[in-house]
Design an enzyme around this catalytic site. Structure first.
Site, mmCIF file in Angstrom:
data_model
loop_
_atom_site.group_PDB
_atom_site.id
_atom_site.type_symbol
_atom_site.label_atom_id
_atom_site.label_comp_id
_atom_site.label_asym_id
_atom_site.label_seq_id
_atom_site.Cartn_x
_atom_site.Cartn_y
_atom_site.Cartn_z
ATOM 1 N N GLY A 50 -4.624 12.012 6.085
ATOM 2 C CA GLY A 50 -5.672 12.986 5.847
ATOM 3 C C GLY A 50 -5.778 14.048 6.921
ATOM 4 C CG ASP A 71 2.969 7.987 8.451
ATOM 5 O OD1 ASP A 71 3.286 7.066 7.659
ATOM 6 O OD2 ASP A 71 1.845 8.502 8.465
ATOM 7 C CB SER A 78 -5.705 6.386 -3.601
ATOM 8 O OG SER A 78 -4.996 5.657 -2.605
ATOM 9 C CG ASN A 79 -2.028 8.133 0.348
ATOM 10 O OD1 ASN A 79 -0.871 7.739 0.414
ATOM 11 N ND2 ASN A 79 -3.046 7.389 0.732
ATOM 12 C CG LEU A 80 -1.321 12.419 -4.225
ATOM 13 C CD1 LEU A 80 -0.638 12.788 -5.526
ATOM 14 C CD2 LEU A 80 -0.454 12.823 -3.044
ATOM 15 C CD GLN A 81 -10.096 12.224 -1.420
ATOM 16 O OE1 GLN A 81 -9.340 11.482 -0.790
ATOM 17 N NE2 GLN A 81 -11.322 12.514 -1.006
ATOM 18 C CE LYS A 95 0.575 8.113 3.578
ATOM 19 N NZ LYS A 95 -0.698 7.784 4.252
ATOM 20 C CB CYS A 198 -10.813 6.647 4.917
ATOM 21 S SG CYS A 198 -11.092 7.676 6.362
ATOM 22 C CB CYS A 322 -18.267 -4.785 2.527
ATOM 23 S SG CYS A 322 -17.337 -4.986 4.054
#
Length: 359
Positions: A50, A71, A78-81, A95, A198, A322
């Site tokens: 991000g 990396d 879900s990373n693309l948001q 990546k 996150c 959680c």
């Protein structure tokens, strides 16, 4: 005041880079010399997620000489948001492939890929050779590894973090030039700090771009020796309020007494008989299953209604749940701080389910 530039300028830009960076070179205080310093610099970027994604975009567009990208993750849908250098067709690929492609598409920036996971044992050796480091990782374990390596190498560390709608950006440097005070990661966060990932609490996509671009700006200012870097200051971004504020950041010995410690919170493997169980996950998460008898109250709603809840919970044993534990700890600390006997379920639902399956 500006700090001395980190690098000496190269003799000349290529004709294409000279034309491509023309708008930079018209900036007062940057000019041709500043652009040639940018082209001479080698920066380490830890994480192509991000924060790393907009950092790479900005640095490649600026014409940085070389990016060393650290990396070892593959791209998930879900990373693309929020990770803006990756594309739908990249899902499942490393990546770092996106970093190589973006740099080639934008400038003459060279990219060196390091896919070895950084550890306390190897980080300093792997990072050696860069002029500064930008840390875009998302866990305290990783941040401490990177910070310790930079301290060992006396490198400036441009640091950022984002969570939900809030972001922080600053510069740590254990051995800055004369006249500047040293500031380290542990002056902001004590060793062993934790925060929700996150993946647990979410992050506002545009905030990553905002914080990442600030990180890239700080790196370029340090490279060129212009402006006032965020050394000894921390920028605090509130995306919901649309504000960026700053606060001084000094050595821990000067500020530790002013920073209240978070309440200690215990852990349990199983909720005890009669305990009040509060599940602070989101609706889509609890749909996959809850502990029998648990009350569902998402973290944000719990934090917003603490004053109303405390009276009913005092005198009870409370177990907060959680998915992996981070959000539960945040909720439990808030409850303990108001006098409620609260603990967290160790490892969250993931840990609970693993223990049950193992049994």
């Amino acid at each position: 005041m500006p700090l001395p530039p980190l690098v000496e300028p190269i003799d000349a830009l290529t004709p294409r880079e000279q034309l491509r960076t023309a708008r930079h070179q018209r900036l007062t205080g940057l000019g041709s010399e500043g652009q040639r310093r940018i082209a001479a610099a080698t920066v380490g970027v830890v994480g192509a997620g991000g924060l790393g994604a907009p950092v790479v975009l900005a640095l490649a567009a600026a014409g940085i000489g070389e990016i060393v990208i650290f990396d070892d993750d593959d791209i998930e849908l879900s990373n693309l948001q929020r990770q803006v250098i990756h594309r739908l067709q990249d899902v499942g690929r490393p990546k770092t492939d996106s970093v190589v492609r973006v740099a080639a598409d934008m400038s003459e920036t060279r990219v060196r890929v390091v896919s070895t996971r950084l550890t306390h044992e190897n980080a300093a050796e792997l990072i050696t050779g860069v002029d500064l480091v930008l840390d875009g990782t998302d866990s305290f374990d990783s941040r401490e590894i990177v910070a310790a390596a930079c301290e060992r190498l006396s490198l400036p560390l441009v640091w950022g973090t984002v969570q939900e709608f809030a972001g922080l950006v600053t510069v740590f440097w254990s051995a800055p030039p004369e006249g500047a005070d040293a500031v380290r990661l542990h002056d902001l966060y004590p060793p062993g700090s934790e925060a929700p990932a996150c993946s647990a609490v979410g992050v506002f996509g545009p905030l990553c771009i905002q914080a990442g671009s600030m990180m890239a700006s700080e790196a370029l200012k340090l490279i060129m020796g212009i402006g006032k870097p965020l050394l000894g200051r921390i920028a605090m971004i509130d995306a919901l309020a649309g504000t960026v504020r700053e606060a001084p950041l000094r050595a821990a010995r000067a500020t530790a007494s002013a920073r209240p410690a978070a309440p200690e919170v215990g852990e349990v493997d199983e909720p005890g008989a009669g305990a009040v169980i509060i599940d602070v996950r989101e609706a889509d998460e609890v749909a996959t299953g809850m502990i029998a008898g648990a009350d569902h109250l998402p973290l944000r709603e719990l934090l917003d209604s603490l004053d109303e809840m405390v009276g009913d919970l005092k005198g009870s044993d409370v177990v907060v749940v959680c998915q992996v534990g981070a959000r539960a700890r945040r909720a439990a600390q808030a409850l303990v701080g108001r006098g409620v006997n609260a603990v967290v379920l160790r490892g969250g639902m993931d840990g609970y389910n693993s223990r049950r399956h193992a049994a």
